[in-house]
Write a protein that holds these residues in place. Structure first.
Motif, PDB file in Angstrom:
ATOM      1  N   PRO A 168      -3.368 -52.289  22.864  1.00 60.44           N
ATOM      2  CA  PRO A 168      -3.469 -53.471  21.999  1.00 60.44           C
ATOM      3  C   PRO A 168      -2.809 -53.274  20.641  1.00 60.44           C
ATOM      4  CG  PRO A 168      -5.527 -52.280  21.987  1.00 60.44           C
ATOM      5  CD  PRO A 168      -4.646 -51.577  22.975  1.00 60.44           C
ATOM      6  N   GLU A 169      -2.397 -52.042  20.326  1.00 60.41           N
ATOM      7  CA  GLU A 169      -1.807 -51.782  19.014  1.00 60.41           C
ATOM      8  C   GLU A 169      -0.502 -51.013  19.147  1.00 60.41           C
ATOM      9  OE1 GLU A 169      -3.898 -48.614  16.718  1.00 60.41           O
ATOM     10  OE2 GLU A 169      -5.411 -48.777  18.312  1.00 60.41           O
ATOM     11  N   ASP A 170       0.241 -50.963  18.063  1.00 61.47           N
ATOM     12  CA  ASP A 170       1.542 -50.297  18.030  1.00 61.47           C
ATOM     13  C   ASP A 170       1.325 -48.788  17.953  1.00 61.47           C
ATOM     14  OD1 ASP A 170       4.225 -49.851  17.856  1.00 61.47           O
ATOM     15  OD2 ASP A 170       4.355 -50.251  15.705  1.00 61.47           O
ATOM     16  N   LEU A 171       1.663 -48.080  19.018  1.00 66.57           N
ATOM     17  CA  LEU A 171       1.457 -46.632  19.076  1.00 66.57           C
ATOM     18  C   LEU A 171       2.804 -45.919  19.141  1.00 66.57           C
ATOM     19  CD1 LEU A 171      -1.528 -46.263  21.578  1.00 66.57           C
ATOM     20  CD2 LEU A 171      -1.586 -46.205  19.078  1.00 66.57           C
ATOM     21  N   ALA A 172       2.993 -44.956  18.260  1.00 68.57           N
ATOM     22  CA  ALA A 172       4.242 -44.206  18.234  1.00 68.57           C
ATOM     23  C   ALA A 172       4.210 -43.102  19.285  1.00 68.57           C
ATOM     24  CB  ALA A 172       4.446 -43.598  16.851  1.00 68.57           C
ATOM     25  N   PRO A 173       5.356 -42.717  19.832  1.00 61.16           N
ATOM     26  CA  PRO A 173       5.408 -41.565  20.732  1.00 61.16           C
ATOM     27  C   PRO A 173       4.840 -40.320  20.054  1.00 61.16           C
ATOM     28  CG  PRO A 173       7.461 -42.780  20.829  1.00 61.16           C
ATOM     29  CD  PRO A 173       6.676 -43.374  19.700  1.00 61.16           C
ATOM     30  N   GLY A 174       4.086 -39.531  20.813  1.00 60.25           N
ATOM     31  CA  GLY A 174       3.482 -38.318  20.257  1.00 60.25           C
ATOM     32  C   GLY A 174       2.025 -38.455  19.903  1.00 60.25           C
TER      33      GLY A 174
ATOM     34  N   GLY B 198      -1.902 -40.436  13.740  1.00 62.08           N
ATOM     35  CA  GLY B 198      -0.444 -40.447  13.819  1.00 62.08           C
ATOM     36  C   GLY B 198       0.012 -39.454  14.863  1.00 62.08           C
ATOM     37  N   PRO B 199       1.312 -39.391  15.154  1.00 62.81           N
ATOM     38  CA  PRO B 199       1.813 -38.467  16.185  1.00 62.81           C
ATOM     39  C   PRO B 199       1.507 -37.012  15.845  1.00 62.81           C
ATOM     40  CG  PRO B 199       3.487 -40.078  15.569  1.00 62.81           C
ATOM     41  CD  PRO B 199       2.387 -40.207  14.564  1.00 62.81           C
ATOM     42  N   ILE B 200       1.013 -36.276  16.826  1.00 62.46           N
ATOM     43  CA  ILE B 200       0.843 -34.829  16.625  1.00 62.46           C
ATOM     44  C   ILE B 200       1.942 -34.048  17.337  1.00 62.46           C
ATOM     45  CG2 ILE B 200      -1.648 -35.016  16.301  1.00 62.46           C
ATOM     46  CD1 ILE B 200      -1.956 -33.779  19.086  1.00 62.46           C
ATOM     47  N   TYR B 201       2.757 -34.748  18.114  1.00 62.61           N
ATOM     48  CA  TYR B 201       3.971 -34.172  18.693  1.00 62.61           C
ATOM     49  C   TYR B 201       5.161 -34.843  18.016  1.00 62.61           C
ATOM     50  CZ  TYR B 201       0.963 -32.639  22.588  1.00 62.61           C
ATOM     51  OH  TYR B 201      -0.025 -32.081  23.360  1.00 62.61           O
ATOM     52  N   SER B 202       6.020 -34.063  17.406  1.00 63.66           N
ATOM     53  CA  SER B 202       7.216 -34.615  16.773  1.00 63.66           C
ATOM     54  C   SER B 202       8.204 -35.040  17.851  1.00 63.66           C
ATOM     55  CB  SER B 202       7.859 -33.556  15.875  1.00 63.66           C
ATOM     56  OG  SER B 202       8.379 -32.499  16.676  1.00 63.66           O
ATOM     57  N   PRO B 203       9.219 -35.844  17.500  1.00 66.21           N
ATOM     58  CA  PRO B 203      10.250 -36.197  18.487  1.00 66.21           C
ATOM     59  C   PRO B 203      10.902 -34.974  19.126  1.00 66.21           C
ATOM     60  CG  PRO B 203      10.421 -37.634  16.581  1.00 66.21           C
ATOM     61  CD  PRO B 203       9.388 -36.600  16.236  1.00 66.21           C
ATOM     62  N   VAL B 204      11.113 -33.917  18.325  1.00 64.47           N
ATOM     63  CA  VAL B 204      11.714 -32.693  18.881  1.00 64.47           C
ATOM     64  C   VAL B 204      10.784 -32.056  19.905  1.00 64.47           C
ATOM     65  CG1 VAL B 204      12.383 -30.318  18.349  1.00 64.47           C
ATOM     66  CG2 VAL B 204      13.227 -32.197  16.936  1.00 64.47           C
ATOM     67  N   LEU B 205       9.482 -31.981  19.594  1.00 62.39           N
ATOM     68  CA  LEU B 205       8.538 -31.380  20.535  1.00 62.39           C
ATOM     69  C   LEU B 205       8.427 -32.203  21.815  1.00 62.39           C
ATOM     70  CD1 LEU B 205       5.636 -30.049  18.269  1.00 62.39           C
ATOM     71  CD2 LEU B 205       7.398 -28.732  19.457  1.00 62.39           C
TER      72      LEU B 205
ATOM     73  N   LEU C 103      -0.273 -27.255  22.706  1.00 60.40           N
ATOM     74  CA  LEU C 103      -1.279 -27.338  21.653  1.00 60.40           C
ATOM     75  C   LEU C 103      -2.240 -26.164  21.736  1.00 60.40           C
ATOM     76  CD1 LEU C 103      -2.442 -31.062  21.453  1.00 60.40           C
ATOM     77  CD2 LEU C 103      -0.856 -29.862  19.965  1.00 60.40           C
ATOM     78  N   PRO C 104      -2.790 -25.704  20.604  1.00 60.74           N
ATOM     79  CA  PRO C 104      -3.830 -24.673  20.668  1.00 60.74           C
ATOM     80  C   PRO C 104      -5.061 -25.211  21.370  1.00 60.74           C
ATOM     81  CG  PRO C 104      -3.641 -25.554  18.443  1.00 60.74           C
ATOM     82  CD  PRO C 104      -2.485 -26.109  19.220  1.00 60.74           C
ATOM     83  N   ALA C 105      -5.842 -24.316  21.948  1.00 54.02           N
ATOM     84  CA  ALA C 105      -7.005 -24.719  22.746  1.00 54.02           C
ATOM     85  C   ALA C 105      -7.980 -25.573  21.952  1.00 54.02           C
ATOM     86  CB  ALA C 105      -7.726 -23.480  23.288  1.00 54.02           C
ATOM     87  N   SER C 106      -8.026 -25.374  20.643  1.00 48.42           N
ATOM     88  CA  SER C 106      -9.013 -26.084  19.828  1.00 48.42           C
ATOM     89  C   SER C 106      -8.765 -27.579  19.758  1.00 48.42           C
ATOM     90  CB  SER C 106      -9.017 -25.518  18.404  1.00 48.42           C
ATOM     91  OG  SER C 106      -7.746 -25.696  17.808  1.00 48.42           O
ATOM     92  N   SER C 107      -7.615 -28.046  20.243  1.00 46.77           N
ATOM     93  CA  SER C 107      -7.320 -29.472  20.122  1.00 46.77           C
ATOM     94  C   SER C 107      -7.055 -30.135  21.460  1.00 46.77           C
ATOM     95  CB  SER C 107      -6.101 -29.657  19.216  1.00 46.77           C
ATOM     96  OG  SER C 107      -5.014 -28.942  19.731  1.00 46.77           O
ATOM     97  N   GLN C 108      -7.346 -29.452  22.569  1.00 47.09           N
ATOM     98  CA  GLN C 108      -6.992 -30.001  23.872  1.00 47.09           C
ATOM     99  C   GLN C 108      -8.089 -30.847  24.491  1.00 47.09           C
ATOM    100  OE1 GLN C 108      -5.738 -26.719  26.266  1.00 47.09           O
ATOM    101  NE2 GLN C 108      -3.889 -26.361  25.089  1.00 47.09           N
ATOM    102  N   ASN C 109      -9.336 -30.482  24.298  1.00 46.29           N
ATOM    103  CA  ASN C 109     -10.427 -31.193  24.957  1.00 46.29           C
ATOM    104  C   ASN C 109     -11.260 -31.939  23.921  1.00 46.29           C
ATOM    105  OD1 ASN C 109      -9.805 -30.058  27.543  1.00 46.29           O
ATOM    106  ND2 ASN C 109     -10.624 -28.142  26.748  1.00 46.29           N
ATOM    107  N   ILE C 110     -10.933 -33.183  23.704  1.00 45.50           N
ATOM    108  CA  ILE C 110     -11.551 -33.931  22.614  1.00 45.50           C
ATOM    109  C   ILE C 110     -12.856 -34.555  23.067  1.00 45.50           C
ATOM    110  CG2 ILE C 110     -11.280 -35.935  21.131  1.00 45.50           C
ATOM    111  CD1 ILE C 110      -8.392 -35.254  20.889  1.00 45.50           C
ATOM    112  N   LYS C 111     -13.909 -34.263  22.367  1.00 40.52           N
ATOM    113  CA  LYS C 111     -15.220 -34.819  22.684  1.00 40.52           C
ATOM    114  C   LYS C 111     -15.871 -35.437  21.444  1.00 40.52           C
ATOM    115  CE  LYS C 111     -15.250 -33.616  27.008  1.00 40.52           C
ATOM    116  NZ  LYS C 111     -15.194 -34.623  28.058  1.00 40.52           N
TER     117      LYS C 111
END
Length: 756
Positions: free
Chosen positions: A22-28, A66-73, A96-104
């Motif tokens: 429903p909203e404008d989402l940037a790649p990444g 915002g994007p956590i993966y840059s266009p290069v990544l 991504l480091p393990a600390s950011s992979q499983n969001i709860k």
């Protein structure tokens, strides 16, 4: 207006899937999406205006501001997926480091700088202390309540995040724990970051010549190429790294640099050196850090609060804003190849990322990989040589000694407290030389090819070694822990239980490892402090740092360990190196065995004589006349490389061919054999249909170790001088066998480093 977005989910499935947002989402940006009966995290790859007639599932939740993966990544992830034949969603997850992979849930974390700030007697410090107190992690709900309790708005938190005092994580992996010694050291360095930087060292004539060549290559924008710095051990490669970084930052103050090291054991040394030269500019990541600290360090890079990042292979995925130089120290080291999941080689990924970032790449080694050296010889890379040690110091002399004959087959194990015995076939001259070096005040390093106490436990009754129930390999005896362990699946058997189950059976401890050598030398060399450092010890984060620091300060006289001690360390007082059990490495059934043996000998020898006193090396081997050993004795890399490359070209091995290994495994041997036979027939038909005379295929066949973790294995090795030929077979294979039976597992390893 709603969007149609393409999402790559964190799951082993190919491609991306369409959803409505429903909203404008940037790649990444990461999103939570419905996927069958599950809810999965995914990454927005691209988007477009949604067609109202197309029925798409809606995303559940947007996970990032915002994007956590840059266009290069994102582009790098696509390349990794295509090259290494791995699902792009799984690639993105691995980045991504393990600390950011499983969001709860959302957590706000007080970073090491935040901890320091909260201890200061000022307004901001008091506010941080009131919010966090003794805690380091607060849930979002708790933090909001505390903010209201002292009359603060959420803008305060945003300010703390921007300043690096607090970081936000939504991962269930993040949990509070006491800050460890390594992190305390880092906080201390932050406190003194305004201190004057160490001055750069004056370069020798040879270093100055090499540095000038480096600068020409690093500044070449018209025809940029990776640079291979072939510098002998002790030639001052690290100083050239640092002066190259200083020169780059002087030209471009916003530039960021990645310095990669192969082993965690090298990180403290490199961190210390770089932090003193570039105070306040260095961030560090490695696996021994807590997830909190690692995430905060990456945030320093993301928000340009640090110019230099030091880390192992996973650091190649760090979120740089303006990456302009990648330095890969000890580029030959096998630790840069990932062994599970996404089977990437960080050196090769670094070269691809550098091209995408328009950054320079500098590879450094005293014993370059033959792939890199071949690229330099053929003009694909720029070769810069530094073939003399600083201050005219001589490379250490290497003496070979024959394996000690006449020792008993094994040592009897009468109980779990069996006495330390002298069943270690070390030549008497080596023991004498170690004693003399200790008496002179010199330090020594003794390298053994295996960890543990003995290779295996031999049953006289069964006339064979006691084997792991999960793997086709014998259990290694660890005397200190009273255990027999498998070094593949980590199965452990208590020694007392083994003895109780085998009453009447004579058990023998056969062979020796680093643990046994440590005990043997402790009995032979009176007064010396002898300590062991191998992967068993290094896995304990505090022990690794403590032992290396004590050895550097001279509190330890003899350091005994495995190949981890041969990698890049700079200990000024080490004047003697001993290499034992080298023949196992030389005779290993792998086309790289000669290269690995040469690298081990030369790298290990290079740890000696790096300061004022000359170094000496003793090598115990049954193959002293082997050409590889002879080249190593002379520190003659060029002649060795010429001979080895000639052999590989005649045999059709890399770097003259592209190689891939397909592993098929199953818990049931019959199922595996039937499916492997079907794969073999398909390969034959594929080659006949498309006339692939340029393709070489071996298998499916039995690997050296058939059973690992209760799964039987078969391997298929394909190679060709044409990359496109290997790629076409792998692509067709993946399409044909994408849906293997549930009991079967298929793994593709492009550019395999170990063929076991």
């Amino acid at each position: 207006m709603s969007q149609e977005i393409q999402v790559a989910v964190y799951a082993p499935v190919s491609g991306a899937f369409s959803y409505r947002s429903p909203e404008d989402l940037a790649p990444g940006v990461r999103v939570l999406v419905p996927f069958g009966s599950r809810k999965l995290i995914g990454v927005v790859m691209h988007h477009e205006s949604a067609d109202s007639d197309v029925k798409l599932k809606d995303i559940i939740k947007v996970l990032d501001e915002g994007p956590i993966y840059s266009p290069v990544l994102l582009d790098l992830a696509k390349w990794l997926s295509a090259y290494y034949m791995h699902p792009v969603g799984e690639v993105l997850k691995a980045m991504l480091p393990a600390s950011s992979q499983n969001i709860k849930k959302q957590n706000y974390i007080l970073t090491p700088p935040g901890i320091f700030a909260s201890q200061q007697d000022n307004e901001e410090g008091q506010r941080l202390h009131k919010i966090f107190g003794k805690k380091k992690v607060l849930a979002k709900v708790t933090l909001n309540k505390k903010l209201k309790g002292i009359g603060l708005e959420s803008e305060s938190v945003k300010k703390w995040i921007k300043e690096g005092l607090v970081c936000l994580s939504e991962s269930q992996e993040v949990r509070s724990r006491p800050i460890d010694d390594m992190e305390k050291q880092y906080v201390t360095e932050l406190e003194t970051e305004v201190a004057k930087a160490d001055d750069k060292l004056a370069l020798t004539e040879n270093q100055a010549k090499a540095f000038a060549e480096l600068q020409i290559a690093l500044r070449n924008k018209e025809d940029p190429k990776p640079i291979l710095l072939h510098g002998v051990t002790g030639s001052g490669k690290t100083e050239l790294y640092m002066q190259s970084i200083a020169e780059l930052i002087e030209r471009d103050p916003s530039a960021q640099v990645l310095v990669m090291v192969p082993e965690i054991s090298l990180t403290p040394q490199m961190t210390h050196t770089f932090t003193r030269r570039f105070p306040g500019e260095v961030a560090v990541v490695h696996s021994a850090m807590s997830t909190n600290t690692r995430w905060e360090q990456l945030q320093r890079i993301r928000h340009e609060r640090a110019r230099i990042l030091i880390g192992p292979r996973s650091a190649i995925f760090a979120p740089f804003k303006y990456l302009k130089l990648i330095i890969i120290d000890e580029e030959h080291d096998g630790s840069y190849k990932q062994g599970s999941g996404l089977l990437y080689h960080a050196r090769d990924v670094a070269i691809v990322r550098a091209k995408m970032e328009q950054a320079a790449v500098l590879l450094g080694s005293a014993t370059p990989s033959l792939e890199s050296y071949h690229n330099a010889r053929t003009g694909k890379y720029v070769l810069v040589e530094l073939l003399e040690r600083v201050e005219g110091r001589m490379l250490p002399h290497i003496t070979t000694l024959a394996v000690k004959p006449g020792h008993k087959f094994g040592q009897k194990i009468l109980n779990s407290n069996f006495s330390q015995a002298d069943q270690v076939p070390i030549d008497d001259e080596i023991v004498l030389k170690l004693q003399e070096n200790y008496a002179r005040g010199g330090q020594s390093i003794v390298i053994v090819n295996r960890r543990g106490y003995s290779y295996y436990i031999y049953s006289s009754k069964d006339r064979q070694a006691i084997r792991c129930p999960n793997c086709a390999i014998s259990l290694t005896l660890h005397r200190d822990k009273r255990q027999a362990r498998c070094h593949y699946c980590d199965y452990k058997a208590d020694l007392d239980e083994i003895l109780a189950e085998r009453t009447g059976d004579e058990l023998l401890a056969v062979g020796y490892g680093s643990e046994k050598v440590e005990g043997f030398l402790s009995e032979k060399i009176t007064g010396a402090r002898i300590v062991r450092l191998d992967s068993d010890v290094a896995s304990q984060r505090e022990e690794l740092t403590r032992i290396i620091q004590q050895f550097r300060e001279g509190e330890i006289n003899i350091l005994v360990g495995t190949q981890i001690l041969a990698k890049g360390h700079d200990f000024a007082k080490v004047t003697m190196i001993v290499l034992l059990e080298l023949d196992q490495c030389l005779n290993f059934p792998d086309f790289r065995s000669g290269e690995k043996t040469f690298q081990l000998v030369v790298q290990a020898a290079g740890r000696a004589g790096r300061a004022d006193q000359a170094g000496e090396v003793y090598l115990q081997t049954a193959n002293s006349q082997h050409p590889v050993i002879q080249f190593a004795l002379q520190h003659d890399y060029k002649t060795f490389a010429d001979a080895e490359l000639t052999m590989r070209q005649s045999m059709g091995y890399p770097p003259f061919t592209r190689m891939a290994m397909i592993e098929i495994s199953s818990a049931h041997r019959r199922t595996l054999d039937d499916y492997s036979a079907m794969i073999g027939k398909w390969v034959d038909q594929f080659m006949a249909t498309y006339g692939m005379e340029d393709l070489s295929v071996l298998g499916p066949t039995l690997p050296p170790i058939e059973l690992i973790r209760k799964r039987y294995r078969r391997t298929l090795i394909v190679s060709s001088a044409k990359t496109s030929v290997v790629k076409s077979l792998l692509t067709a294979f993946q399409n044909r066998f994408a849906k293997a039976p549930k009991d079967l597992s298929i793994k593709i390893d492009v550019d395999p480093f170990n063929l076991i």
